[in-house]
Design a protein around this motif. Structure first.
Motif, PDB file in Angstrom:
ATOM      1  N   GLU A 174       3.813   0.714   2.726  1.00 15.72           N
ATOM      2  CA  GLU A 174       4.059  -0.297   3.931  1.00 15.72           C
ATOM      3  C   GLU A 174       3.694  -2.160   2.787  1.00 15.72           C
ATOM      4  O   GLU A 174       2.728  -2.481   2.219  1.00 15.72           O
ATOM      5  N   LEU A 175       4.727  -2.711   3.504  1.00 13.84           N
ATOM      6  CA  LEU A 175       5.005  -3.482   2.290  1.00 13.84           C
ATOM      7  C   LEU A 175       4.644  -5.028   2.929  1.00 13.84           C
ATOM      8  O   LEU A 175       4.978  -5.333   4.685  1.00 13.84           O
ATOM      9  N   ASN A 176       3.711  -5.993   2.879  1.00 15.42           N
ATOM     10  CA  ASN A 176       3.324  -7.107   3.445  1.00 15.42           C
ATOM     11  C   ASN A 176       2.926  -7.040   4.914  1.00 15.42           C
ATOM     12  O   ASN A 176       3.011  -7.541   5.437  1.00 15.42           O
ATOM     13  N   GLY A 177       2.361  -5.803   5.250  1.00 17.83           N
ATOM     14  CA  GLY A 177       1.426  -5.431   6.925  1.00 17.83           C
ATOM     15  C   GLY A 177       2.607  -5.122   7.576  1.00 17.83           C
ATOM     16  O   GLY A 177       2.099  -4.747   8.715  1.00 17.83           O
ATOM     17  N   ARG A 178       4.078  -4.661   7.577  1.00 17.24           N
ATOM     18  CA  ARG A 178       4.726  -3.955   7.760  1.00 17.24           C
ATOM     19  C   ARG A 178       4.895  -3.200   8.119  1.00 17.24           C
ATOM     20  O   ARG A 178       3.802  -2.099   7.589  1.00 17.24           O
ATOM     21  N   LEU A 229       0.935   6.698 -13.039  1.00 16.03           N
ATOM     22  CA  LEU A 229       0.961   5.783 -11.777  1.00 16.03           C
ATOM     23  C   LEU A 229       0.002   6.496 -10.698  1.00 16.03           C
ATOM     24  O   LEU A 229      -0.311   7.361 -10.372  1.00 16.03           O
ATOM     25  N   ASP A 230      -1.048   5.374  -9.662  1.00 17.74           N
ATOM     26  CA  ASP A 230      -2.007   6.313  -9.225  1.00 17.74           C
ATOM     27  C   ASP A 230      -1.286   7.253  -7.716  1.00 17.74           C
ATOM     28  O   ASP A 230      -0.316   6.735  -7.495  1.00 17.74           O
ATOM     29  N   GLN A 231      -1.608   7.715  -7.343  1.00 19.92           N
ATOM     30  CA  GLN A 231      -0.828   8.986  -6.406  1.00 19.92           C
ATOM     31  C   GLN A 231      -1.094   7.638  -5.370  1.00 19.92           C
ATOM     32  O   GLN A 231      -0.270   7.734  -4.699  1.00 19.92           O
ATOM     33  N   VAL A 232      -1.849   7.671  -5.371  1.00 21.87           N
ATOM     34  CA  VAL A 232      -2.411   6.091  -3.870  1.00 21.87           C
ATOM     35  C   VAL A 232      -3.016   5.046  -4.709  1.00 21.87           C
ATOM     36  O   VAL A 232      -3.624   5.474  -4.866  1.00 21.87           O
ATOM     37  N   GLY A 233      -2.489   3.643  -4.163  1.00 19.37           N
ATOM     38  CA  GLY A 233      -2.226   2.592  -4.679  1.00 19.37           C
ATOM     39  C   GLY A 233      -2.148   1.484  -4.106  1.00 19.37           C
ATOM     40  O   GLY A 233      -1.595   1.368  -2.725  1.00 19.37           O
ATOM     41  N   PHE A 234      -2.301   0.762  -4.065  1.00 17.69           N
ATOM     42  CA  PHE A 234      -2.180  -1.373  -4.054  1.00 17.69           C
ATOM     43  C   PHE A 234      -0.895  -1.314  -5.173  1.00 17.69           C
ATOM     44  O   PHE A 234      -1.550  -2.032  -6.225  1.00 17.69           O
ATOM     45  N   TRP A 235       0.305  -1.705  -4.861  1.00 16.14           N
ATOM     46  CA  TRP A 235       1.341  -2.106  -6.073  1.00 16.14           C
ATOM     47  C   TRP A 235       1.698  -3.988  -5.055  1.00 16.14           C
ATOM     48  O   TRP A 235       1.619  -4.230  -4.388  1.00 16.14           O
ATOM     49  N   ASP A 256       0.525  -1.154   0.312  1.00 18.57           N
ATOM     50  CA  ASP A 256       0.475   0.283   0.172  1.00 18.57           C
ATOM     51  C   ASP A 256       0.931   1.182   0.222  1.00 18.57           C
ATOM     52  O   ASP A 256       1.900   1.297   0.858  1.00 18.57           O
ATOM     53  N   TYR A 257       0.625   2.017  -0.586  1.00 18.14           N
ATOM     54  CA  TYR A 257       1.409   3.212  -1.253  1.00 18.14           C
ATOM     55  C   TYR A 257       1.227   4.464  -1.563  1.00 18.14           C
ATOM     56  O   TYR A 257       0.054   4.454  -2.094  1.00 18.14           O
TER      57      TYR A 257
END
Lengths: 130, 357
Positions: free
Chosen positions: A116-120, A79-85, A56-57
């Motif tokens: 946030e990578l993989n919930g971290r 790219l979307d400013q806020v997105g799910f990658w 989530d970025y």
């Protein structure tokens, strides 16, 4: 309509098709083994690592001191400013950086990528050309 | 003379029939798979997403940055080649053109790169390179490399091994099924369910490699592969991961052993009976198994499915129903095999008991 070839032509076609086809597959095999079994190429292009990341970025950027809006960021980076990658976060970072290295010209650009990578917990990546 | 000309026109018109899958240089199931995939590509509105030369992998293509003509040229070539493919004209060249243009599009723009789009390009190139002496080798090798890459990437990632990735990936704000998944995951301690799913994915991908590379296991690979990828669609509430599900299922269709002849009739018990001749052997099916195979080998069924699936109807229900129908005929065979093994073991025990006495 099918064309009928002689034996020599058919054999030649087989050689060409097999060479090109197996060549494509073998090239991918080399890339897969190189990327996954070494520390290189964290962006993992052409290495078959599909949808293996949950990122989530949010992208924020400023050009010559002026913050960009969401739509400006979308137009600038495609790219979307806020997105799910779902690809490596290094690929996202690389896209943002290379866009500016290629097209920024004399603009002074600062990029902040929060993700946030993989919930971290949230991590930040920044880049600036001046 | 006039009759000869009329026959020639009739033959040409028959050849132009888009529902006809035979009579070209590609085997019927491969031609059908290619047609279905390009149809799905268009219906999923992928044509409009073709890029210009923005941030290319190959710097020369950067001169097309911002060029609508470049984008329209890519679209025109794909549409033209797709029409030729559907009309059974120069099918190999059409496939090679579609595949080459898709790969060129990827090289033209780094943001455009997605694994699913890369695979579609490779599918069409491999289809165009088909040779009956190579058979399905290139497709099987390509799939094996994909599963190797995907499996290695997961196996070597700690978040995959522990289930942390799946636990976060299947959150409600990512996929609607996350609401259901979160509930089930909470019934087990920690990330146990997520870890189970992770390892299922990893093992499935690695198991598919030998299944694909050993020809006699290819039918099993088709069953496992289609079930696995449709399971991912189920678990994400309908996500096809772009074009991935379509491209992979099209590939598995191309791996099917297509019948040379099918005969449908009713047997003496008034049951629907299907006779499938695959050249090397003839198989007979009745009831549900027969209906499932009639659908499996009918192009119109697949075409209807593409229209239904691209309009967001149920991929999972239709696909699993077909898999169930095909697998159904193996239930009595598995029972019979089990009974034979049991009898054999029982006979052996009886014989060894007699010797002791």
């Amino acid at each position: 309509m099918t064309v009928h070839y002689g034996a020599r032509t058919r054999n030649a076609l087989l050689v060409v098709r097999a060479t090109v086809g197996l060549g494509l597959v073998l090239a991918q095999l080399v890339l897969v083994l190189t990327v996954h079994l070494s520390s290189c190429c964290k962006e993992r292009y052409f290495a078959w690592a599909p949808n293996d990341y949950s990122v989530d970025y949010q992208i924020n950027a400023s050009v010559n001191g002026r913050p960009l809006s969401g739509s400006e960021i979308s137009d600038r980076y495609r790219l979307d400013q806020v997105g799910f990658w779902e690809d490596p976060v290094e690929r996202l970072e690389g896209l943002l950086k290379r866009r500016e290295l290629t097209y920024a010209g004399t603009d002074r650009v600062t990029i902040l990528l929060e993700y946030e990578l993989n919930g971290r917990p949230t991590e930040k990546w920044t880049w600036s050309n001046g | 003379m006039d009759r000869g000309i009329a026959t020639a026109f009739q033959r040409a018109a028959t050849g132009l029939n888009p529902l006809r899958m035979s009579g070209t240089t590609l085997p019927p199931n491969l031609l059908m798979a290619a047609k279905l995939l390009v149809l799905a590509y268009v219906l999923e509105d992928q044509l409009g997403d073709l890029p210009d030369g923005f941030l290319p992998f190959v710097s020369y293509l950067g001169r097309f940055n911002g060029s609508v003509y470049y984008r329209h040229a890519l679209q025109a070539i794909i549409v033209g080649a797709a029409l030729a493919l559907w009309l059974n004209r120069a099918v190999r060249v059409s496939c090679l053109l579609i595949g080459s243009v898709l790969l060129l599009a990827i090289l033209s723009s780094q943001p455009y790169y997605h694994n699913n789009l890369l695979y579609i390009g490779l599918f069409f190139v491999i289809a165009g390179l088909y040779d009956e002496r190579l058979g399905s080798l290139l497709f099987r090798a390509q799939l094996a490399v994909i599963y190797l890459g995907a499996g290695l990437n997961k196996l070597l990632d700690a978040d995959w091994r522990t289930g942390a990735f799946v636990q976060d990936w299947l959150r409600p704000d990512h996929y609607e099924t996350g609401y259901v998944y979160t509930h089930f995951a909470s019934l087990l301690p920690g990330t146990m369910l997520s870890a189970l799913l992770s390892w299922t994915a990893i093992l499935t991908e690695f198991v598919l490699i030998p299944l694909l590379l050993v020809p006699r296991f290819v039918p099993l690979a088709i069953f496992v592969g289609v079930s696995y990828h449709t399971g991912l669609v189920l678990i994400t509430g309908g996500s096809t991961f772009g074009m991935f599900w379509y491209a992979l299922v099209a590939t598995y269709i191309a791996l099917l052993q297509w019948p040379v002849r099918m005969v449908v009739n009713y047997n003496t018990q008034d049951e629907l009976q299907l006779e499938v001749d695959k050249g090397m052997h003839i198989s007979r099916f009745t009831g549900v198994a027969a209906v499932a195979r009639i659908l499996l080998y009918t192009p119109v069924f697949y075409i209807a499915c593409v229209f239904i699936f691209t309009m967001s109807a149920d991929i999972v229900l239709v696909t699993y129903a077909l898999i169930f129908g095909i697998a159904y005929c193996y239930v009595p065979r598995i029972k019979a095999m089990r009974e034979r093994l049991w009898k054999h073991a029982s006979d052996q025990k009886h014989a060894s008991d007699q010797v002791r006495v």
